[in-house]
Write an enzyme that holds these catalytic residues in place. Structure first.
Site, PDB file in Angstrom:
ATOM      1  N   ASP A 260       0.917  -1.230  -0.029  1.00  0.00           N
ATOM      2  CA  ASP A 260       0.103  -0.058  -0.092  1.00  0.00           C
ATOM      3  C   ASP A 260       0.860   1.285   0.063  1.00  0.00           C
ATOM      4  O   ASP A 260       0.737   1.981  -0.992  1.00  0.00           O
ATOM      5  CB  ASP A 260      -1.175   0.173   1.010  1.00  0.00           C
TER       6      ASP A 260
ATOM      7  N   ASP B 293       7.042   4.046   3.207  1.00  0.00           N
ATOM      8  CA  ASP B 293       7.285   5.027   3.975  1.00  0.00           C
ATOM      9  C   ASP B 293       8.634   5.113   4.695  1.00  0.00           C
ATOM     10  O   ASP B 293       9.450   5.544   3.761  1.00  0.00           O
ATOM     11  CB  ASP B 293       5.970   4.809   5.165  1.00  0.00           C
TER      12      ASP B 293
ATOM     13  N   PHE C   5      -0.295  11.650   6.955  1.00  0.00           N
ATOM     14  CA  PHE C   5      -0.901  10.213   7.417  1.00  0.00           C
ATOM     15  C   PHE C   5      -1.936   9.939   6.723  1.00  0.00           C
ATOM     16  O   PHE C   5      -3.221  10.854   6.722  1.00  0.00           O
ATOM     17  CB  PHE C   5      -0.999  10.032   9.079  1.00  0.00           C
ATOM     18  N   VAL C   6      -2.145   8.944   5.802  1.00  0.00           N
ATOM     19  CA  VAL C   6      -3.427   8.749   4.832  1.00  0.00           C
ATOM     20  C   VAL C   6      -4.091   7.489   5.322  1.00  0.00           C
ATOM     21  O   VAL C   6      -3.806   6.497   5.703  1.00  0.00           O
ATOM     22  CB  VAL C   6      -2.808   8.994   3.413  1.00  0.00           C
TER      23      VAL C   6
ATOM     24  N   ASP D  70      -5.447   1.929   6.727  1.00  0.00           N
ATOM     25  CA  ASP D  70      -6.165   2.398   7.945  1.00  0.00           C
ATOM     26  C   ASP D  70      -5.634   3.344   8.823  1.00  0.00           C
ATOM     27  O   ASP D  70      -4.544   3.250   8.783  1.00  0.00           O
ATOM     28  CB  ASP D  70      -6.470   0.943   8.789  1.00  0.00           C
TER      29      ASP D  70
ATOM     30  N   ARG E 124     -10.720   1.848   6.322  1.00  0.00           N
ATOM     31  CA  ARG E 124     -10.084   1.076   5.231  1.00  0.00           C
ATOM     32  C   ARG E 124     -11.112   0.930   4.092  1.00  0.00           C
ATOM     33  O   ARG E 124     -10.771   0.782   2.907  1.00  0.00           O
ATOM     34  CB  ARG E 124      -9.976  -0.506   5.796  1.00  0.00           C
TER      35      ARG E 124
HETATM   36  P1  IMP Z   1       7.245   1.202   6.549  1.00  0.00           P
HETATM   37  O1  IMP Z   1       7.876   0.082   7.153  1.00  0.00           O
HETATM   38  O2  IMP Z   1       7.673   2.647   7.383  1.00  0.00           O
HETATM   39  O3  IMP Z   1       7.913   1.906   5.069  1.00  0.00           O
HETATM   40  O4  IMP Z   1       6.026   1.242   6.587  1.00  0.00           O
HETATM   41  C1  IMP Z   1       5.164   0.641   5.736  1.00  0.00           C
HETATM   42  C2  IMP Z   1       3.785   0.475   6.371  1.00  0.00           C
HETATM   43  O5  IMP Z   1       3.343   1.330   7.200  1.00  0.00           O
HETATM   44  C3  IMP Z   1       2.891   0.651   5.042  1.00  0.00           C
HETATM   45  O6  IMP Z   1       2.437  -0.880   4.739  1.00  0.00           O
HETATM   46  C4  IMP Z   1       1.544   0.753   6.089  1.00  0.00           C
HETATM   47  O7  IMP Z   1       0.849  -0.233   6.200  1.00  0.00           O
HETATM   48  C5  IMP Z   1       1.893   1.607   7.120  1.00  0.00           C
HETATM   49  N1  IMP Z   1       1.925   3.230   6.700  1.00  0.00           N
HETATM   50  C6  IMP Z   1       2.670   3.915   6.400  1.00  0.00           C
HETATM   51  N2  IMP Z   1       2.220   5.070   6.066  1.00  0.00           N
HETATM   52  C7  IMP Z   1       1.068   4.958   6.351  1.00  0.00           C
HETATM   53  C8  IMP Z   1      -0.230   6.089   6.369  1.00  0.00           C
HETATM   54  O8  IMP Z   1       0.119   7.106   5.967  1.00  0.00           O
HETATM   55  N3  IMP Z   1      -1.322   5.468   6.852  1.00  0.00           N
HETATM   56  C9  IMP Z   1      -1.452   4.152   7.146  1.00  0.00           C
HETATM   57  N4  IMP Z   1      -0.413   3.276   7.382  1.00  0.00           N
HETATM   58  C10 IMP Z   1       0.714   3.783   6.788  1.00  0.00           C
HETATM   59 MG    MG Z   2       1.261  -2.161   5.029  1.00  0.00          MG
END
Ligand code: IMP
Ligand code: MG
Length: 179
Positions: free
Chosen positions: A102, A105, A154-155, A161, A167
């Protein structure tokens, strides 16, 4: 029941998402046009709406599998430590694999998943992420295909979610906290 202390401001419309999914699917279908079968791996739970729309636009023989990693819990900050909560059902050795995420980040989740899946020796391993927040990156990892680049917000919606809510929104919105 408590009322949420935030509102959701629209960011990406359902129509723009649908158009982008179609063009992503065209590029992916073209890239894998000679595949015997593409194993599309959805990262649970945030990618479930995206993967459902994406696979229906792919012009390829497709198998769908899922992997679940530990998530943010109920906050908006990454835990950085990634654990596998549910592994794939099928083998990927020698297969063509597309990971569907999705949001990328900090990049910790994708980095962990790529290393894990690469260790199983797939033939080709590519990644398609609906959203990318490049300004948040902590590890050097990128998806092959990105739906939309977004700012550090934050989306929610379209499968994504906040504390398990929202969702089911058909579009993507950003969370704005209110008193
Ligand atoms: P990362 O490991 O920090 O890259 O995070 C990845 C996961 O964090 C994504 O797969 C999302 O499930 C969750 N995530 C990151 N940013 C957001 C957001 O803005 N809203 C909701 N979930 C997020
Ligand atoms: Mg995820």
């Amino acid at each position: 029941m408590t009322t949420p202390n935030y509102v959701i401001d629209p960011l990406i419309s359902a129509k723009s998402i649908a158009a982008r999914v179609e063009s992503l699917a065209d590029e992916i279908s073209d890239h894998f046009k000679d595949t015997e079968k593409l194993i599309v791996v959805g990262l649970l739970r945030g990618s479930f709406v995206f993967i459902a729309d994406l696979v229906r636009e792919l012009d390829l023989p497709v198998e769908v599998d899922f992997l679940e990693t530990s998530s943010y819990g109920d906050g908006t900050e990454s835990s950085r430590e990634v654990r596998i909560l549910k592994d794939l059902r099928g083998e990927i050795e020698g297969r063509d694999v597309l990971v569907v995420e999705d949001i990328v980040d900090t990049g910790h989740t994708l980095n962990h998943v790529i290393h894990l899946l690469e260790s199983r020796n797939p033939k080709r391993l590519k990644v398609c992420a609906l959203l990318d927040k490049p300004s948040r990156r902590e590890v050097d990892v990128n998806a092959t295909w990105i739906g939309f680049e977004i700012p550090d917000e934050f989306v929610v919606g379209y499968g994504i979610d906040y504390a398990q809510r929202n969702r089911n929104l058909d579009h993507i919105g950003k969370v704005r906290f209110v008193k």
